[in-house]
Design a protein around this motif. Sequence first.
Motif, mmCIF file in Angstrom:
data_model
loop_
_atom_site.group_PDB
_atom_site.id
_atom_site.type_symbol
_atom_site.label_atom_id
_atom_site.label_comp_id
_atom_site.label_asym_id
_atom_site.label_seq_id
_atom_site.Cartn_x
_atom_site.Cartn_y
_atom_site.Cartn_z
ATOM 1 N N LYS A 126 59.325 0.203 -1.204
ATOM 2 C CA LYS A 126 58.293 0.878 -1.971
ATOM 3 C C LYS A 126 57.500 -0.081 -2.854
ATOM 4 C CE LYS A 126 60.790 5.251 -1.973
ATOM 5 N NZ LYS A 126 61.328 6.365 -2.775
ATOM 6 N N SER A 127 57.449 -1.335 -2.432
ATOM 7 C CA SER A 127 56.732 -2.326 -3.237
ATOM 8 C C SER A 127 55.262 -2.446 -2.839
ATOM 9 C CB SER A 127 57.402 -3.695 -3.089
ATOM 10 O OG SER A 127 57.376 -4.110 -1.729
ATOM 11 N N ILE A 128 54.851 -1.635 -1.854
ATOM 12 C CA ILE A 128 53.483 -1.740 -1.353
ATOM 13 C C ILE A 128 52.479 -1.359 -2.438
ATOM 14 C CG2 ILE A 128 53.384 0.633 -0.491
ATOM 15 C CD1 ILE A 128 51.890 -0.497 1.940
ATOM 16 N N LYS A 129 51.361 -2.051 -2.446
ATOM 17 C CA LYS A 129 50.314 -1.787 -3.423
ATOM 18 C C LYS A 129 49.172 -1.037 -2.741
ATOM 19 C CE LYS A 129 51.352 -5.890 -6.182
ATOM 20 N NZ LYS A 129 50.814 -7.163 -6.728
ATOM 21 N N TYR A 130 48.516 -0.180 -3.513
ATOM 22 C CA TYR A 130 47.457 0.656 -2.971
ATOM 23 C C TYR A 130 46.153 0.443 -3.727
ATOM 24 C CZ TYR A 130 51.629 3.199 -1.489
ATOM 25 O OH TYR A 130 52.836 3.544 -0.972
ATOM 26 N N TYR A 131 45.090 0.891 -3.104
ATOM 27 C CA TYR A 131 43.850 1.063 -3.830
ATOM 28 C C TYR A 131 43.190 2.338 -3.310
ATOM 29 C CZ TYR A 131 41.217 -0.793 0.215
ATOM 30 O OH TYR A 131 40.676 -0.999 1.456
ATOM 31 N N TYR A 132 42.241 2.850 -4.084
ATOM 32 C CA TYR A 132 41.623 4.131 -3.759
ATOM 33 C C TYR A 132 40.115 3.965 -3.601
ATOM 34 C CZ TYR A 132 46.055 6.195 -5.211
ATOM 35 O OH TYR A 132 47.374 6.526 -5.319
ATOM 36 N N THR A 133 39.564 4.695 -2.653
ATOM 37 C CA THR A 133 38.117 4.754 -2.486
ATOM 38 C C THR A 133 37.701 6.218 -2.409
ATOM 39 O OG1 THR A 133 38.282 4.653 -0.066
ATOM 40 C CG2 THR A 133 38.031 2.558 -1.248
ATOM 41 N N GLN A 134 36.413 6.450 -2.588
ATOM 42 C CA GLN A 134 35.874 7.788 -2.419
ATOM 43 C C GLN A 134 34.782 7.749 -1.362
ATOM 44 O OE1 GLN A 134 34.583 9.592 -6.085
ATOM 45 N NE2 GLN A 134 36.600 9.445 -7.042
ATOM 46 N N LYS A 135 34.672 8.815 -0.606
ATOM 47 C CA LYS A 135 33.607 8.930 0.382
ATOM 48 C C LYS A 135 33.316 10.401 0.626
ATOM 49 C CE LYS A 135 34.268 8.303 4.733
ATOM 50 N NZ LYS A 135 34.539 7.650 6.020
ATOM 51 N N THR A 136 32.236 10.670 1.301
ATOM 52 C CA THR A 136 31.888 12.035 1.667
ATOM 53 C C THR A 136 31.835 12.133 3.182
ATOM 54 O OG1 THR A 136 30.583 12.308 -0.355
ATOM 55 C CG2 THR A 136 30.192 13.884 1.416
ATOM 56 N N VAL A 137 32.522 13.114 3.721
ATOM 57 C CA VAL A 137 32.506 13.351 5.161
ATOM 58 C C VAL A 137 31.796 14.675 5.425
ATOM 59 C CG1 VAL A 137 34.572 12.004 5.611
ATOM 60 C CG2 VAL A 137 34.802 14.427 5.106
ATOM 61 N N TYR A 138 31.154 14.761 6.573
ATOM 62 C CA TYR A 138 30.329 15.921 6.901
ATOM 63 C C TYR A 138 30.824 16.543 8.206
ATOM 64 C CZ TYR A 138 27.265 13.632 3.571
ATOM 65 O OH TYR A 138 26.766 13.037 2.441
ATOM 66 N N GLY A 139 30.870 17.849 8.255
ATOM 67 C CA GLY A 139 31.248 18.516 9.482
ATOM 68 C C GLY A 139 31.738 19.925 9.233
ATOM 69 N N TYR A 140 32.211 20.531 10.318
ATOM 70 C CA TYR A 140 32.704 21.906 10.243
ATOM 71 C C TYR A 140 34.222 21.911 10.035
ATOM 72 C CZ TYR A 140 28.174 23.566 11.853
ATOM 73 O OH TYR A 140 26.839 23.844 11.949
ATOM 74 N N LEU A 141 34.682 22.882 9.304
ATOM 75 C CA LEU A 141 36.106 23.053 9.027
ATOM 76 C C LEU A 141 36.788 23.577 10.292
ATOM 77 C CD1 LEU A 141 38.246 22.992 6.772
ATOM 78 C CD2 LEU A 141 37.574 25.322 6.190
ATOM 79 N N SER A 142 37.662 22.750 10.897
ATOM 80 C CA SER A 142 38.301 23.140 12.159
ATOM 81 C C SER A 142 39.773 23.490 11.995
ATOM 82 C CB SER A 142 38.161 22.022 13.194
ATOM 83 O OG SER A 142 38.812 20.834 12.756
ATOM 84 N N GLU A 143 40.341 23.200 10.831
ATOM 85 C CA GLU A 143 41.732 23.578 10.564
ATOM 86 C C GLU A 143 41.899 23.775 9.065
ATOM 87 O OE1 GLU A 143 46.057 21.433 10.901
ATOM 88 O OE2 GLU A 143 44.827 21.439 12.730
#
Length: 247
Positions: A126-143
């Motif tokens: 569990k020593s892995i390091k993370y980073y976070y990004t934000q984005k916008t995705v477009y499309g229809y809700l399929s599930e």
Amino acid sequence: MFNFSIKIDDKKHSLNAENGVSMDLIAELLKDLYKAIDLKDGAKCTLSSIRGNCYALDFSSEHKTHLERFKVVHRNIEGASIEDLNVEQRNYAKTLRKVLDGQFYINAYDENKKKIASISEIKSGKSIKYYYTQKTVYGYLSELGGKTLNSKSKHIIIDGYPYQIKISKDLDLKLKDFYGTQKLAVKIRVKRTFEKGSVIDTEMITFKKVGSLSLSENLKNEGYIPFEKISNLNSLDGIIEAIYGSN
């Protein structure tokens, strides 16, 4: 048709019909790989051919999302620890660990036969390091929903986007009316591994409808938009992406 493959090998290329991976392990590997890329709607993904004494496995699907999820699962296993994978990916990784057995490696290839991941060990810890990004995705809700009716963990899938997107119970209720009916702009928070940039998790921040209003009405609702932000764009999708969100 979209084609992709995996190949099991060792440094000496010593695998052959008499000295290789047991058939029961190959069967288990195929079962867990399918669960990791399954679209949950009955879409078929087939084992189209077997090469080299069952150690190169070719797959075919009419659905690009199968291919995209195949890429995701192998890149995640290559770049993340097993504890940080989702349930289906983790189960596949555990089976893969048994197949590799400390002596083999696996290469995964995309539709152009380009190697997308090479895995010789399943990372743990569990020593892995993370980073976070934000984005916008477009499309229809399929599930929309969870694994069971009473599941505490809810998610959505936007058609054409290969990752499940976690949602809150509040958003789950708000999104029900948009299932398959209205194109959405979904702003998400993406958790990635620091080393490889592999996507580990995605979570919805907000969403809005797109398409029901005219472009001018959507622009008015958005407010002030710097002209230089869109002046060099020559497609509607590019303009929408620049206005509402970017990678």
